[in-house]
Design a protein around this motif. Structure first.
Motif, PDB file in Angstrom:
ATOM      1  N   LYS A  95       2.577   6.484  -7.334  1.00 49.95           N
ATOM      2  CA  LYS A  95       1.759   7.535  -7.958  1.00 49.95           C
ATOM      3  C   LYS A  95       2.515   8.858  -8.013  1.00 49.95           C
ATOM      4  O   LYS A  95       2.373   9.630  -8.958  1.00 49.95           O
ATOM      5  CB  LYS A  95       0.450   7.719  -7.179  1.00 49.95           C
ATOM      6  N   LYS A 120       1.412   4.133  -3.132  1.00 54.96           N
ATOM      7  CA  LYS A 120       1.257   5.587  -2.936  1.00 54.96           C
ATOM      8  C   LYS A 120       2.479   6.321  -3.476  1.00 54.96           C
ATOM      9  O   LYS A 120       2.354   7.344  -4.158  1.00 54.96           O
ATOM     10  CB  LYS A 120       1.075   5.911  -1.452  1.00 54.96           C
ATOM     11  N   HIS A 149       0.830  -1.197   0.000  1.00 56.29           N
ATOM     12  CA  HIS A 149       0.000   0.000   0.000  1.00 56.29           C
ATOM     13  C   HIS A 149       0.874   1.261   0.000  1.00 56.29           C
ATOM     14  O   HIS A 149       0.642   2.194  -0.786  1.00 56.29           O
ATOM     15  CB  HIS A 149      -0.928  -0.020   1.221  1.00 56.29           C
ATOM     16  N   LYS A 150       1.898   1.295   0.854  1.00 57.97           N
ATOM     17  CA  LYS A 150       2.807   2.445   0.906  1.00 57.97           C
ATOM     18  C   LYS A 150       3.561   2.624  -0.413  1.00 57.97           C
ATOM     19  O   LYS A 150       3.714   3.747  -0.919  1.00 57.97           O
ATOM     20  CB  LYS A 150       3.821   2.271   2.041  1.00 57.97           C
TER      21      LYS A 150
END
Length: 158
Positions: A135, A132, A128-129
């Motif tokens: 992106k 991020k 998940h990190k």
């Protein structure tokens, strides 16, 4: 003139409307059809078969003194100095090389169910990190690095 062979007639008996005849070996009564002249019961057949082909139980694995997979090694030298190339003995090279040293495989400790679950949850959080960060990343070198780290974390999940 040829002498005629004597026909051996075995004892027959009708039991409950079915014809029974005695076995020519042991004499036990067995059920037969109306055209039968002699029979050998299943017990006598089994005994004669076992006499001709005795049962030899398999002894299982017999260790050769060589490690597992020695026949697949490019070169293997046993304690006596025999040299093997992919499982084939090379008698001309006997005693010319040192014996092959086999390193024992290091076993990893077995993880419990809760430890496995903890690794998975940590991997999901890391993915998940990283996504991020992916992106926000602009340069190709950063994108490649982040994608490779995501792949590593995904392998932990499986």
């Amino acid at each position: 003139m040829k002498a005629k062979k004597e026909k051996i007639v075995y004892y027959t008996e009708v039991i409950n409307g079915k014809l029974h005849m005695e076995c020519k070996c042991c004499g036990s009564l067995q059920e037969v059809g109306s055209t039968a002249t002699a029979i050998t019961c299943d017990i006598c057949v089994r005994e004669s078969f076992n006499a001709q082909f005795p049962f030899i139980p398999s002894t299982g694995y017999k260790p050769t003194g060589k490690p597992r997979g020695w026949a697949f090694m490019k070169e293997f030298v046993d304690k006596d100095g025999n040299v093997y190339h992919k499982g084939k003995e090379q008698p001309g090279l006997k005693g010319t090389l040192k014996p092959t040293i086999i390193k024992p495989k290091v076993s990893k400790p077995k993880l419990t169910k809760s430890q496995k679950q903890r690794i998975k949850t940590d991997a999901y959080a890391a993915i998940h990190k990283l996504k991020k960060e992916l992106k926000k990343a602009r340069f190709k070198k950063d994108l490649k690095r982040l994608n490779s780290e995501i792949k590593k974390q995904q392998k932990l999940i499986r």
